[in-house]
Design a protein around this motif. Structure first.
Motif, PDB file in Angstrom:
ATOM      1  N   ALA A 101       8.848   0.029  -7.190  1.00  0.00           N
ATOM      2  CA  ALA A 101       8.525   0.009  -5.761  1.00  0.00           C
ATOM      3  C   ALA A 101       7.037  -0.235  -5.544  1.00  0.00           C
ATOM      4  CB  ALA A 101       8.952   1.323  -5.110  1.00  0.00           C
ATOM      5  N   GLN A 102       6.198   0.363  -6.397  1.00  0.00           N
ATOM      6  CA  GLN A 102       4.753   0.142  -6.289  1.00  0.00           C
ATOM      7  C   GLN A 102       4.397  -1.316  -6.536  1.00  0.00           C
ATOM      8  OE1 GLN A 102       3.426   3.008  -9.185  1.00  0.00           O
ATOM      9  NE2 GLN A 102       2.835   4.479  -7.613  1.00  0.00           N
ATOM     10  N   ARG A 103       5.036  -1.916  -7.525  1.00  0.00           N
ATOM     11  CA  ARG A 103       4.767  -3.325  -7.822  1.00  0.00           C
ATOM     12  C   ARG A 103       5.218  -4.226  -6.679  1.00  0.00           C
ATOM     13  NH1 ARG A 103       6.397  -3.248 -14.184  1.00  0.00           N
ATOM     14  NH2 ARG A 103       4.406  -2.423 -14.914  1.00  0.00           N
ATOM     15  N   ALA A 104       6.352  -3.933  -6.109  1.00  0.00           N
ATOM     16  CA  ALA A 104       6.824  -4.724  -4.972  1.00  0.00           C
ATOM     17  C   ALA A 104       5.882  -4.554  -3.783  1.00  0.00           C
ATOM     18  CB  ALA A 104       8.252  -4.310  -4.593  1.00  0.00           C
ATOM     19  N   TYR A 105       5.406  -3.345  -3.573  1.00  0.00           N
ATOM     20  CA  TYR A 105       4.461  -3.074  -2.487  1.00  0.00           C
ATOM     21  C   TYR A 105       3.176  -3.883  -2.703  1.00  0.00           C
ATOM     22  CZ  TYR A 105       1.927  -0.340   1.018  1.00  0.00           C
ATOM     23  OH  TYR A 105       1.218   0.057   2.125  1.00  0.00           O
ATOM     24  N   GLU A 106       2.655  -3.849  -3.933  1.00  0.00           N
ATOM     25  CA  GLU A 106       1.437  -4.592  -4.259  1.00  0.00           C
ATOM     26  C   GLU A 106       1.634  -6.091  -4.078  1.00  0.00           C
ATOM     27  OE1 GLU A 106       0.551  -3.389  -8.253  1.00  0.00           O
ATOM     28  OE2 GLU A 106      -0.053  -1.370  -7.635  1.00  0.00           O
ATOM     29  N   ALA A 107       2.792  -6.605  -4.481  1.00  0.00           N
ATOM     30  CA  ALA A 107       3.069  -8.033  -4.322  1.00  0.00           C
ATOM     31  C   ALA A 107       3.066  -8.432  -2.849  1.00  0.00           C
ATOM     32  CB  ALA A 107       4.408  -8.395  -4.965  1.00  0.00           C
ATOM     33  N   ASN A 108       3.644  -7.607  -2.002  1.00  0.00           N
ATOM     34  CA  ASN A 108       3.660  -7.912  -0.571  1.00  0.00           C
ATOM     35  C   ASN A 108       2.276  -7.765   0.050  1.00  0.00           C
ATOM     36  OD1 ASN A 108       6.447  -8.615   0.328  1.00  0.00           O
ATOM     37  ND2 ASN A 108       6.871  -6.767  -0.854  1.00  0.00           N
ATOM     38  N   MET A 109       1.472  -6.849  -0.453  1.00  0.00           N
ATOM     39  CA  MET A 109       0.082  -6.748   0.016  1.00  0.00           C
ATOM     40  C   MET A 109      -0.678  -8.023  -0.335  1.00  0.00           C
ATOM     41  SD  MET A 109      -0.729  -4.123   1.777  1.00  0.00           S
ATOM     42  CE  MET A 109      -2.498  -4.232   1.690  1.00  0.00           C
ATOM     43  N   ASN A 110      -0.423  -8.557  -1.530  1.00  0.00           N
ATOM     44  CA  ASN A 110      -1.072  -9.806  -1.934  1.00  0.00           C
ATOM     45  C   ASN A 110      -0.649 -10.963  -1.035  1.00  0.00           C
ATOM     46  OD1 ASN A 110      -2.544  -8.662  -4.007  1.00  0.00           O
ATOM     47  ND2 ASN A 110      -0.974  -9.068  -5.544  1.00  0.00           N
ATOM     48  N   VAL A 111       0.607 -10.991  -0.624  1.00  0.00           N
ATOM     49  CA  VAL A 111       1.087 -12.029   0.289  1.00  0.00           C
ATOM     50  C   VAL A 111       0.319 -11.946   1.614  1.00  0.00           C
ATOM     51  CG1 VAL A 111       3.058 -12.760   1.696  1.00  0.00           C
ATOM     52  CG2 VAL A 111       3.376 -12.268  -0.727  1.00  0.00           C
ATOM     53  N   ILE A 112       0.163 -10.743   2.131  1.00  0.00           N
ATOM     54  CA  ILE A 112      -0.542 -10.562   3.401  1.00  0.00           C
ATOM     55  C   ILE A 112      -2.008 -10.967   3.262  1.00  0.00           C
ATOM     56  CG2 ILE A 112      -1.357  -8.812   5.032  1.00  0.00           C
ATOM     57  CD1 ILE A 112       1.388  -7.439   4.681  1.00  0.00           C
ATOM     58  N   GLU A 113      -2.646 -10.558   2.170  1.00  0.00           N
ATOM     59  CA  GLU A 113      -4.046 -10.920   1.960  1.00  0.00           C
ATOM     60  C   GLU A 113      -4.220 -12.431   1.823  1.00  0.00           C
ATOM     61  OE1 GLU A 113      -5.544  -8.680  -1.354  1.00  0.00           O
ATOM     62  OE2 GLU A 113      -5.132  -6.768  -0.360  1.00  0.00           O
ATOM     63  N   THR A 114      -3.325 -13.086   1.112  1.00  0.00           N
ATOM     64  CA  THR A 114      -3.389 -14.536   0.952  1.00  0.00           C
ATOM     65  C   THR A 114      -3.193 -15.239   2.292  1.00  0.00           C
ATOM     66  OG1 THR A 114      -2.562 -14.357  -1.314  1.00  0.00           O
ATOM     67  CG2 THR A 114      -2.384 -16.517  -0.255  1.00  0.00           C
ATOM     68  N   ALA A 115      -2.237 -14.774   3.070  1.00  0.00           N
ATOM     69  CA  ALA A 115      -2.004 -15.373   4.387  1.00  0.00           C
ATOM     70  C   ALA A 115      -3.214 -15.166   5.289  1.00  0.00           C
ATOM     71  CB  ALA A 115      -0.756 -14.769   5.023  1.00  0.00           C
ATOM     72  N   ARG A 116      -3.828 -14.003   5.220  1.00  0.00           N
ATOM     73  CA  ARG A 116      -5.024 -13.723   6.020  1.00  0.00           C
ATOM     74  C   ARG A 116      -6.175 -14.653   5.609  1.00  0.00           C
ATOM     75  NH1 ARG A 116      -6.155  -7.796   5.796  1.00  0.00           N
ATOM     76  NH2 ARG A 116      -4.296  -7.743   7.076  1.00  0.00           N
ATOM     77  N   ASP A 117      -6.352 -14.842   4.297  1.00  0.00           N
ATOM     78  CA  ASP A 117      -7.390 -15.753   3.807  1.00  0.00           C
ATOM     79  C   ASP A 117      -7.142 -17.187   4.271  1.00  0.00           C
ATOM     80  OD1 ASP A 117      -8.708 -13.698   2.542  1.00  0.00           O
ATOM     81  OD2 ASP A 117      -7.918 -14.168   0.543  1.00  0.00           O
ATOM     82  N   MET A 118      -5.881 -17.602   4.219  1.00  0.00           N
ATOM     83  CA  MET A 118      -5.543 -18.964   4.665  1.00  0.00           C
ATOM     84  C   MET A 118      -5.844 -19.131   6.148  1.00  0.00           C
ATOM     85  SD  MET A 118      -2.033 -19.580   2.464  1.00  0.00           S
ATOM     86  CE  MET A 118      -1.404 -20.741   3.601  1.00  0.00           C
ATOM     87  N   ASN A 119      -5.492 -18.148   6.944  1.00  0.00           N
ATOM     88  CA  ASN A 119      -5.782 -18.213   8.385  1.00  0.00           C
ATOM     89  C   ASN A 119      -7.287 -18.276   8.637  1.00  0.00           C
ATOM     90  OD1 ASN A 119      -3.127 -18.220   9.198  1.00  0.00           O
ATOM     91  ND2 ASN A 119      -3.029 -16.012   9.493  1.00  0.00           N
ATOM     92  N   SER A 120      -8.049 -17.516   7.878  1.00  0.00           N
ATOM     93  CA  SER A 120      -9.499 -17.522   8.025  1.00  0.00           C
ATOM     94  C   SER A 120     -10.081 -18.894   7.675  1.00  0.00           C
ATOM     95  CB  SER A 120     -10.102 -16.443   7.127  1.00  0.00           C
ATOM     96  OG  SER A 120     -11.499 -16.473   7.194  1.00  0.00           O
ATOM     97  N   ARG A 121      -9.580 -19.500   6.610  1.00  0.00           N
ATOM     98  CA  ARG A 121     -10.057 -20.825   6.203  1.00  0.00           C
ATOM     99  C   ARG A 121      -9.694 -21.891   7.241  1.00  0.00           C
ATOM    100  NH1 ARG A 121      -8.691 -20.579  -0.236  1.00  0.00           N
ATOM    101  NH2 ARG A 121     -10.244 -18.986  -0.705  1.00  0.00           N
TER     102      ARG A 121
END
Length: 128
Positions: A101-121
């Motif tokens: 569950a922790q790994r799945a949580y971390e993976a989804n956090m990475n998705v959100i961070e990547t999407a946020r970075d893409m929006n910023s760019r």
């Protein structure tokens, strides 16, 4: 991002249920022959999130596997033969489930961070 956020909520609920299972791994019944704590299992279902398919906690089910018995005649929950029913919680399995569950949580956090970075760019490109 909304789909990943729904997955974060689902994994958070899963970790809460696992923590409850671990906390009650040694909880016996209160009266002679009574049933101890029964392991809880999260059940997920798909949900509509901003036009995409996300996930949500549908319900919490009980694990119907058998209880183990331990000889402990001094325990108040012991039956006439001195055996106490123990919860059907295996701390090793719960620990592995928690790590997953922790790994799945971390993976989804990475998705959100990547999407946020893409929006910023994209905003940076549009401003130039």
């Amino acid at each position: 991002m909304a789909v990943a956020a729904s997955a974060l909520k689902a994994q958070q609920a899963r970790m809460r249920i696992i923590a409850e299972n671990i906390a009650n791994a040694d909880s016996t019944g209160r009266t002679p022959g009574s049933d101890p704590y029964r392991r809880q299992i999260p059940v997920f279902s798909s949900s509509n999130v901003d036009g995409a398919t996300g996930v949500e906690l549908a319900r919490v089910a009980q694990d119907t596997s058998d209880f183990t018995q331990e000889y402990d005649p001094s325990n108040p929950a012991a039956n006439a033969k001195g055996y106490v029913k123990k919860p059907n919680v295996d701390p090793l399995i719960e620990t592995m489930d928690m790590r997953e569950a922790q790994r799945a949580y971390e993976a989804n956090m990475n998705v959100i961070e990547t999407a946020r970075d893409m929006n910023s760019r994209i905003l940076d490109i549009l401003q130039k």
